[in-house]
Design an enzyme around this catalytic site. Structure first.
Site, PDB file in Angstrom:
ATOM      1  N   LYS A 114     -81.665  17.786  -2.484  1.00  0.00           N
ATOM      2  CA  LYS A 114     -82.868  17.692  -3.309  1.00  0.00           C
ATOM      3  C   LYS A 114     -82.819  18.793  -4.367  1.00  0.00           C
ATOM      4  O   LYS A 114     -82.692  19.974  -4.027  1.00  0.00           O
ATOM      5  CB  LYS A 114     -84.097  17.902  -2.404  1.00  0.00           C
ATOM      6  CG  LYS A 114     -85.231  16.937  -2.642  1.00  0.00           C
ATOM      7  CD  LYS A 114     -86.313  17.150  -1.571  1.00  0.00           C
ATOM      8  CE  LYS A 114     -87.537  16.311  -1.815  1.00  0.00           C
ATOM      9  NZ  LYS A 114     -88.562  16.517  -0.789  1.00  0.00           N
ATOM     10  N   ARG A 129    -102.156  11.801   2.685  1.00  0.00           N
ATOM     11  CA  ARG A 129    -102.973  11.485   1.510  1.00  0.00           C
ATOM     12  C   ARG A 129    -103.263   9.995   1.395  1.00  0.00           C
ATOM     13  O   ARG A 129    -104.273   9.595   0.839  1.00  0.00           O
ATOM     14  CB  ARG A 129    -102.238  11.891   0.219  1.00  0.00           C
ATOM     15  CG  ARG A 129    -102.241  13.361  -0.046  1.00  0.00           C
ATOM     16  CD  ARG A 129    -101.198  13.714  -1.078  1.00  0.00           C
ATOM     17  NE  ARG A 129     -99.870  13.490  -0.533  1.00  0.00           N
ATOM     18  CZ  ARG A 129     -98.749  13.903  -1.108  1.00  0.00           C
ATOM     19  NH1 ARG A 129     -98.805  14.531  -2.267  1.00  0.00           N
ATOM     20  NH2 ARG A 129     -97.595  13.684  -0.537  1.00  0.00           N
ATOM     21  N   HIS A 164    -101.712  21.468  -0.237  1.00  0.00           N
ATOM     22  CA  HIS A 164    -101.067  22.187   0.880  1.00  0.00           C
ATOM     23  C   HIS A 164    -101.978  23.312   1.383  1.00  0.00           C
ATOM     24  O   HIS A 164    -102.136  23.518   2.586  1.00  0.00           O
ATOM     25  CB  HIS A 164     -99.749  22.841   0.435  1.00  0.00           C
ATOM     26  CG  HIS A 164     -98.686  21.899  -0.050  1.00  0.00           C
ATOM     27  ND1 HIS A 164     -98.106  22.003  -1.282  1.00  0.00           N
ATOM     28  CD2 HIS A 164     -98.088  20.841   0.554  1.00  0.00           C
ATOM     29  CE1 HIS A 164     -97.180  21.057  -1.425  1.00  0.00           C
ATOM     30  NE2 HIS A 164     -97.151  20.336  -0.324  1.00  0.00           N
ATOM     31  N   SER A 203     -96.836  17.681  -5.438  1.00  0.00           N
ATOM     32  CA  SER A 203     -95.906  18.585  -6.122  1.00  0.00           C
ATOM     33  C   SER A 203     -95.077  17.817  -7.145  1.00  0.00           C
ATOM     34  O   SER A 203     -94.753  18.333  -8.209  1.00  0.00           O
ATOM     35  CB  SER A 203     -94.969  19.266  -5.118  1.00  0.00           C
ATOM     36  OG  SER A 203     -95.698  20.067  -4.229  1.00  0.00           O
TER      37      SER A 203
HETATM   38  P1  ADP Z   1     -91.974  17.049   1.783  1.00  0.00           P
HETATM   39  O1  ADP Z   1     -90.894  17.200   0.769  1.00  0.00           O
HETATM   40  O2  ADP Z   1     -91.529  17.319   3.195  1.00  0.00           O
HETATM   41  O3  ADP Z   1     -92.819  15.808   1.659  1.00  0.00           O
HETATM   42  P2  ADP Z   1     -94.132  18.487   0.547  1.00  0.00           P
HETATM   43  O4  ADP Z   1     -94.058  19.909   0.137  1.00  0.00           O
HETATM   44  O5  ADP Z   1     -94.205  17.471  -0.557  1.00  0.00           O
HETATM   45  O6  ADP Z   1     -92.900  18.278   1.488  1.00  0.00           O
HETATM   46  O7  ADP Z   1     -95.347  18.245   1.521  1.00  0.00           O
HETATM   47  C1  ADP Z   1     -95.491  18.907   2.744  1.00  0.00           C
HETATM   48  C2  ADP Z   1     -96.630  18.287   3.528  1.00  0.00           C
HETATM   49  O8  ADP Z   1     -97.845  18.473   2.819  1.00  0.00           O
HETATM   50  C3  ADP Z   1     -96.508  16.780   3.742  1.00  0.00           C
HETATM   51  O9  ADP Z   1     -97.020  16.460   5.016  1.00  0.00           O
HETATM   52  C4  ADP Z   1     -97.391  16.193   2.678  1.00  0.00           C
HETATM   53  O10 ADP Z   1     -97.886  14.909   3.048  1.00  0.00           O
HETATM   54  C5  ADP Z   1     -98.504  17.220   2.657  1.00  0.00           C
HETATM   55  N1  ADP Z   1     -99.224  17.227   1.389  1.00  0.00           N
HETATM   56  C6  ADP Z   1     -98.722  17.353   0.156  1.00  0.00           C
HETATM   57  N2  ADP Z   1     -99.694  17.287  -0.792  1.00  0.00           N
HETATM   58  C7  ADP Z   1    -100.859  17.115  -0.103  1.00  0.00           C
HETATM   59  C8  ADP Z   1    -102.233  16.940  -0.502  1.00  0.00           C
HETATM   60  N3  ADP Z   1    -102.603  16.923  -1.781  1.00  0.00           N
HETATM   61  N4  ADP Z   1    -103.164  16.784   0.481  1.00  0.00           N
HETATM   62  C9  ADP Z   1    -102.774  16.769   1.787  1.00  0.00           C
HETATM   63  N5  ADP Z   1    -101.508  16.906   2.222  1.00  0.00           N
HETATM   64  C10 ADP Z   1    -100.556  17.073   1.290  1.00  0.00           C
END
Ligand code: ADP
Length: 152
Positions: free
Chosen positions: A42, A91, A18, A129
């Site tokens: 969630k 990703r 992120h 995450s």
């Molecule tokens: P959500 O629950 O909406 O998926 P996340 O917190 O998991 O929220 O992710 C928010 C955004 O960050 C999403 O667009 C996700 O694809 C992106 N993201 C998460 N991890 C990575 C990573 N390692 N590299 C690039 N983008 C990421």
């Protein structure tokens, strides 16, 4: 017109993936609102305030970044914030599949908000995450996946 982007997500917790997406987006927008979605369905590992504090301290030296929480539809939140962009990271193909549907739906709900995708940097492509939470539950070390400001 100001270029304002909302970066919505759960950030449970914020990871280096992120952090990298946001840092690379800083030059593209006048303001980026990192918005933690409140999702009743969630179960999160970390409470909202904790997640917000970690994100705030990760970007404490970046004046164009705001950290907020929101409930309801992301498109409604964009409208309320006068944001014309949604920022998301990609990703993998599975991210693409998921994001494609959401972005198309959002576009049909609000035509003047564009979703902008940044591809992950290869060194962060495996970080999620969900996996970080799994490692924490099993008492493994996760520091290498998290921004320095995140202290468990
Ligand atoms: P959500 O629950 O909406 O998926 P996340 O917190 O998991 O929220 O992710 C928010 C955004 O960050 C999403 O667009 C996700 O694809 C992106 N993201 C998460 N991890 C990575 C990573 N390692 N590299 C690039 N983008 C990421």
């Amino acid at each position: 017109m100001e270029r304002i982007a909302v970066f919505p997500g759960s950030f449970d917790p914020i990871t280096k993936g992120h952090e990298s997406i946001v840092k690379r987006a800083i030059p593209l927008f006048d303001k980026i609102i990192i918005a933690i979605g409140i999702n009743a369905g969630k179960n999160s590992m970390f409470d909202l305030e904790q997640r917000k504090l970690w994100i705030k301290s990760t970007f404490k030296n970046n004046p164009t970044i705001e950290v907020t929480t929101y409930a309801g539809l992301t498109v409604d939140y964009c409208k309320a914030q006068n944001a014309n962009f949604i920022l998301r990271g990609l990703r993998s193909y599975s991210d693409f599949d998921y994001e494609y549907g959401i972005a198309q739906m959002n576009k049909s709900l609000i035509s003047n908000v564009e979703t902008i995708f940044l591809l992950t940097e290869p060194e962060f492509s495996h970080i999620s995450s969900t996996i970080v939470r799994d490692i924490i539950r099993n008492k493994g070390k996760v520091e290498q996946f998290l921004p320095n400001a995140v202290t468990l």
